[in-house]
Design a protein around this motif. Structure first.
Motif, PDB file in Angstrom:
ATOM      1  N   CYS A 196     -35.795 -21.667  -8.186  1.00 34.25           N
ATOM      2  CA  CYS A 196     -36.725 -22.183  -7.164  1.00 34.25           C
ATOM      3  C   CYS A 196     -36.018 -23.176  -6.254  1.00 34.25           C
ATOM      4  CB  CYS A 196     -37.934 -22.841  -7.817  1.00 34.25           C
ATOM      5  SG  CYS A 196     -39.116 -21.679  -8.490  1.00 34.25           S
ATOM      6  N   ALA A 197     -35.184 -24.032  -6.834  1.00 30.97           N
ATOM      7  CA  ALA A 197     -34.421 -24.986  -6.022  1.00 30.97           C
ATOM      8  C   ALA A 197     -33.454 -24.244  -5.104  1.00 30.97           C
ATOM      9  CB  ALA A 197     -33.678 -25.957  -6.922  1.00 30.97           C
ATOM     10  N   CYS A 198     -32.839 -23.182  -5.617  1.00 34.62           N
ATOM     11  CA  CYS A 198     -31.921 -22.386  -4.788  1.00 34.62           C
ATOM     12  C   CYS A 198     -32.670 -21.722  -3.637  1.00 34.62           C
ATOM     13  CB  CYS A 198     -31.218 -21.325  -5.634  1.00 34.62           C
ATOM     14  SG  CYS A 198     -30.016 -21.982  -6.791  1.00 34.62           S
ATOM     15  N   SER A 199     -33.855 -21.208  -3.908  1.00 32.70           N
ATOM     16  CA  SER A 199     -34.615 -20.542  -2.832  1.00 32.70           C
ATOM     17  C   SER A 199     -35.076 -21.549  -1.783  1.00 32.70           C
ATOM     18  CB  SER A 199     -35.797 -19.771  -3.417  1.00 32.70           C
ATOM     19  OG  SER A 199     -36.740 -20.650  -3.969  1.00 32.70           O
ATOM     20  N   ASP A 200     -35.312 -22.806  -2.193  1.00 29.64           N
ATOM     21  CA  ASP A 200     -35.670 -23.836  -1.216  1.00 29.64           C
ATOM     22  C   ASP A 200     -34.508 -24.171  -0.295  1.00 29.64           C
ATOM     23  OD1 ASP A 200     -38.198 -23.959  -2.287  1.00 29.64           O
ATOM     24  OD2 ASP A 200     -37.802 -25.746  -3.508  1.00 29.64           O
ATOM     25  N   LEU A 201     -33.276 -23.972  -0.767  1.00 30.60           N
ATOM     26  CA  LEU A 201     -32.098 -24.254   0.053  1.00 30.60           C
ATOM     27  C   LEU A 201     -31.886 -23.203   1.139  1.00 30.60           C
ATOM     28  CD1 LEU A 201     -29.581 -25.269  -2.755  1.00 30.60           C
ATOM     29  CD2 LEU A 201     -30.765 -26.790  -1.162  1.00 30.60           C
ATOM     30  N   PHE A 202     -32.381 -21.989   0.906  1.00 34.03           N
ATOM     31  CA  PHE A 202     -32.188 -20.884   1.849  1.00 34.03           C
ATOM     32  C   PHE A 202     -33.545 -20.279   2.206  1.00 34.03           C
ATOM     33  CE2 PHE A 202     -28.610 -21.122  -1.133  1.00 34.03           C
ATOM     34  CZ  PHE A 202     -27.599 -21.466  -0.252  1.00 34.03           C
ATOM     35  N   PRO A 203     -34.389 -21.011   2.943  1.00 29.98           N
ATOM     36  CA  PRO A 203     -35.745 -20.517   3.223  1.00 29.98           C
ATOM     37  C   PRO A 203     -35.785 -19.320   4.176  1.00 29.98           C
ATOM     38  CG  PRO A 203     -35.343 -22.537   4.429  1.00 29.98           C
ATOM     39  CD  PRO A 203     -34.148 -22.306   3.552  1.00 29.98           C
ATOM     40  N   GLY A 204     -34.746 -19.092   4.954  1.00 32.71           N
ATOM     41  CA  GLY A 204     -34.736 -17.994   5.919  1.00 32.71           C
ATOM     42  C   GLY A 204     -34.480 -16.631   5.301  1.00 32.71           C
ATOM     43  N   GLU A 205     -34.073 -16.576   4.058  1.00 32.34           N
ATOM     44  CA  GLU A 205     -33.760 -15.300   3.410  1.00 32.34           C
ATOM     45  C   GLU A 205     -34.884 -14.917   2.453  1.00 32.34           C
ATOM     46  OE1 GLU A 205     -29.812 -14.637   2.031  1.00 32.34           O
ATOM     47  OE2 GLU A 205     -29.078 -16.395   3.116  1.00 32.34           O
TER      48      GLU A 205
END
Length: 163
Positions: free
Chosen positions: A39-48
């Motif tokens: 979840c933290a990783c997905s917050d870092l790359f919100p455009g993908e």
């Protein structure tokens, strides 16, 4: 090896393909499980929408638990299980698990640590450097400092059928 101090630099395959070398360092001690980490990783790359994470660099993580394309799914369970061992025991445990055919990436790490403790307990001790030897003390110079594990033999000899 102290997995509590582990860090990993996360980027995505898409950013690597477009030559935008942006990665973010994450301290794994900030996360309790893989879901929280992802979840933290997905917050870092919100455009993908469906990012393929790549791990460009890491510190304090053995290579058996991570590569550029893969991060061990039960890393956090392994970290929690290894907390039950002393810092000096961790390397002995890793060697023991390899020697006896355990795969720490797929086997249950809590079960492995429990089995290790059942077999060896707290047998890893450091030799005393300042041993007080008096004049009457018997000093054997040819005795090895290797540990001889008699625990399995004790259970074999003194079982229920012992006469």
């Amino acid at each position: 090896m102290d997995l509590n101090n582990a860090e990993v630099a996360v980027t995505t395959q898409h950013l690597m393909e477009i030559k935008d070398y942006r990665d973010y360092w994450l301290h794994l001690s900030d996360y309790s499980d893989m879901g929280e980490f992802l979840c933290a990783c997905s917050d870092l790359f919100p455009g993908e929408k469906e990012p393929e994470y790549r791990y460009s660099r890491w510190e304090n993580i053995p290579d058996t638990l991570i590569s550029r394309e893969w991060f061990c799914p039960n890393f956090f369970e392994i970290r929690d299980a290894l907390e039950r061992l002393e810092e000096e025991e961790t390397e002995f445990f890793i060697n023991w698990s390899r020697h006896y055919g355990y795969d720490i990436t797929t086997d249950d790490p809590h079960m492995m640590v429990s089995h290790y403790h059942d077999l060896y307990g707290d047998t890893v001790t450091e030799a005393e450097e300042d041993a007080d030897t008096g004049e009457d003390a018997l000093i054997c110079t040819g005795v090895s400092s290797c540990y001889c594990d008699t625990l399995p033999f004790r259970y074999e000899i003194f079982d229920d059928n012992y006469d």
